[in-house]
Design a protein around this motif. Structure first.
Motif, PDB file in Angstrom:
ATOM      1  N   HIS A  61       0.803  -1.226   0.000  1.00 33.47           N
ATOM      2  CA  HIS A  61       0.000   0.000   0.000  1.00 33.47           C
ATOM      3  C   HIS A  61       0.839   1.279   0.000  1.00 33.47           C
ATOM      4  CE1 HIS A  61      -3.770  -2.172   0.391  1.00 33.47           C
ATOM      5  NE2 HIS A  61      -3.193  -2.934   1.305  1.00 33.47           N
ATOM      6  N   GLY A  62       2.147   1.171  -0.001  1.00 30.72           N
ATOM      7  CA  GLY A  62       3.031   2.331  -0.077  1.00 30.72           C
ATOM      8  C   GLY A  62       3.371   2.905   1.275  1.00 30.72           C
ATOM      9  N   ASP A  63       4.548   3.539   1.369  1.00 32.90           N
ATOM     10  CA  ASP A  63       5.012   4.078   2.648  1.00 32.90           C
ATOM     11  C   ASP A  63       4.194   5.271   3.129  1.00 32.90           C
ATOM     12  OD1 ASP A  63       5.985   5.742   0.659  1.00 32.90           O
ATOM     13  OD2 ASP A  63       7.909   6.078   1.642  1.00 32.90           O
ATOM     14  N   ALA A  72      -4.665   2.578  -2.645  1.00 33.08           N
ATOM     15  CA  ALA A  72      -4.291   3.633  -1.708  1.00 33.08           C
ATOM     16  C   ALA A  72      -5.170   3.542  -0.469  1.00 33.08           C
ATOM     17  CB  ALA A  72      -4.440   5.002  -2.367  1.00 33.08           C
ATOM     18  N   LEU A  73      -4.577   3.770   0.693  1.00 32.97           N
ATOM     19  CA  LEU A  73      -5.318   3.753   1.954  1.00 32.97           C
ATOM     20  C   LEU A  73      -5.338   5.127   2.615  1.00 32.97           C
ATOM     21  CD1 LEU A  73      -3.971   0.425   3.520  1.00 32.97           C
ATOM     22  CD2 LEU A  73      -6.032   0.772   2.156  1.00 32.97           C
ATOM     23  N   LYS A  75      -7.053   7.693   2.186  1.00 33.93           N
ATOM     24  CA  LYS A  75      -8.392   8.227   2.461  1.00 33.93           C
ATOM     25  C   LYS A  75      -9.415   7.098   2.542  1.00 33.93           C
ATOM     26  CE  LYS A  75      -7.327  12.606   0.334  1.00 33.93           C
ATOM     27  NZ  LYS A  75      -7.687  13.632  -0.621  1.00 33.93           N
ATOM     28  N   ILE A  76      -8.978   5.946   3.029  1.00 35.11           N
ATOM     29  CA  ILE A  76      -9.830   4.759   3.062  1.00 35.11           C
ATOM     30  C   ILE A  76     -11.037   4.943   3.977  1.00 35.11           C
ATOM     31  CG2 ILE A  76      -8.574   3.559   4.900  1.00 35.11           C
ATOM     32  CD1 ILE A  76      -9.902   1.905   1.721  1.00 35.11           C
ATOM     33  N   GLY A  77     -10.904   5.770   5.002  1.00 32.82           N
ATOM     34  CA  GLY A  77     -12.010   6.015   5.937  1.00 32.82           C
ATOM     35  C   GLY A  77     -13.198   6.693   5.291  1.00 32.82           C
ATOM     36  N   ALA A  78     -13.011   7.319   4.151  1.00 33.12           N
ATOM     37  CA  ALA A  78     -14.119   7.943   3.423  1.00 33.12           C
ATOM     38  C   ALA A  78     -14.994   6.893   2.745  1.00 33.12           C
ATOM     39  CB  ALA A  78     -13.586   8.929   2.393  1.00 33.12           C
ATOM     40  N   ASN A  79     -14.444   5.709   2.494  1.00 23.13           N
ATOM     41  CA  ASN A  79     -15.170   4.654   1.787  1.00 23.13           C
ATOM     42  C   ASN A  79     -15.648   3.522   2.690  1.00 23.13           C
ATOM     43  OD1 ASN A  79     -14.697   5.973  -0.672  1.00 23.13           O
ATOM     44  ND2 ASN A  79     -12.699   4.994  -0.849  1.00 23.13           N
ATOM     45  N   TYR A  80     -14.929   3.264   3.782  1.00 28.24           N
ATOM     46  CA  TYR A  80     -15.252   2.142   4.655  1.00 28.24           C
ATOM     47  C   TYR A  80     -15.243   2.605   6.113  1.00 28.24           C
ATOM     48  CZ  TYR A  80     -14.044  -0.741   0.593  1.00 28.24           C
ATOM     49  OH  TYR A  80     -13.981  -1.296  -0.654  1.00 28.24           O
ATOM     50  N   ASN A  81     -16.144   2.026   6.915  1.00 27.04           N
ATOM     51  CA  ASN A  81     -16.112   2.310   8.351  1.00 27.04           C
ATOM     52  C   ASN A  81     -15.178   1.312   9.032  1.00 27.04           C
ATOM     53  OD1 ASN A  81     -17.526  -0.106   8.948  1.00 27.04           O
ATOM     54  ND2 ASN A  81     -19.496   0.927   8.686  1.00 27.04           N
ATOM     55  N   GLN A  82     -15.008   1.446  10.336  1.00 27.58           N
ATOM     56  CA  GLN A  82     -14.050   0.624  11.066  1.00 27.58           C
ATOM     57  C   GLN A  82     -14.371  -0.867  10.960  1.00 27.58           C
ATOM     58  OE1 GLN A  82     -13.358   1.714  15.152  1.00 27.58           O
ATOM     59  NE2 GLN A  82     -12.294  -0.176  15.607  1.00 27.58           N
TER      60      GLN A  82
END
Length: 117
Positions: A61-63, A72-73, A75-82
């Motif tokens: 996923h990159g440094d 890419a992670l 901004k992953i919280g914009a697409n998935y909840n915890q």
């Protein structure tokens, strides 16, 4: 004659010591940063999300979580909840295998990633 036996015996003891050092002895344990201060250090069992991600996720996923072999992670919280992120970490999704992170660390990383929006 006695000198030959002594030299041979010494060589055998030396060889055994070398074999021990090469194959058995692991050396002193490396001290963790912060252990000299008497503080807890971040480890996989301690649950420091950034350290866990650095050890387990940046390869794909990159440094900077910018993506690479995996998405890419950053901004992953914009697409998935915890809970959705926990499910992906536990079970995998698309090309990502499940179980790369386990135990309580899954929730710690999922919470941290869900805050990235």
């Amino acid at each position: 004659m006695k000198k030959t036996y002594m030299v041979t015996g010494f060589n055998i003891v030396l060889a055994v010591c070398l074999v021990f050092l090469l194959f058995v002895y692991e050396g002193p344990k490396k001290s963790q940063p912060g252990s000299a201060k008497g503080t807890e250090t971040a480890s996989a069992s301690a649950g420091n999300a950034e350290d866990l991600v650095e050890k387990s996720c940046i390869t794909c996923h990159g440094d900077q979580l910018q993506g690479g072999a995996g998405p890419a992670l950053s901004k992953i919280g914009a697409n998935y909840n915890q809970s959705e992120i926990e499910n992906i970490i536990k079970n995998g999704k698309n090309g990502m295998p499940g179980g790369i992170i386990s135990g309580e660390d899954v929730a710690v990383v999922a919470k941290w990633l869900s805050e990235k929006k």
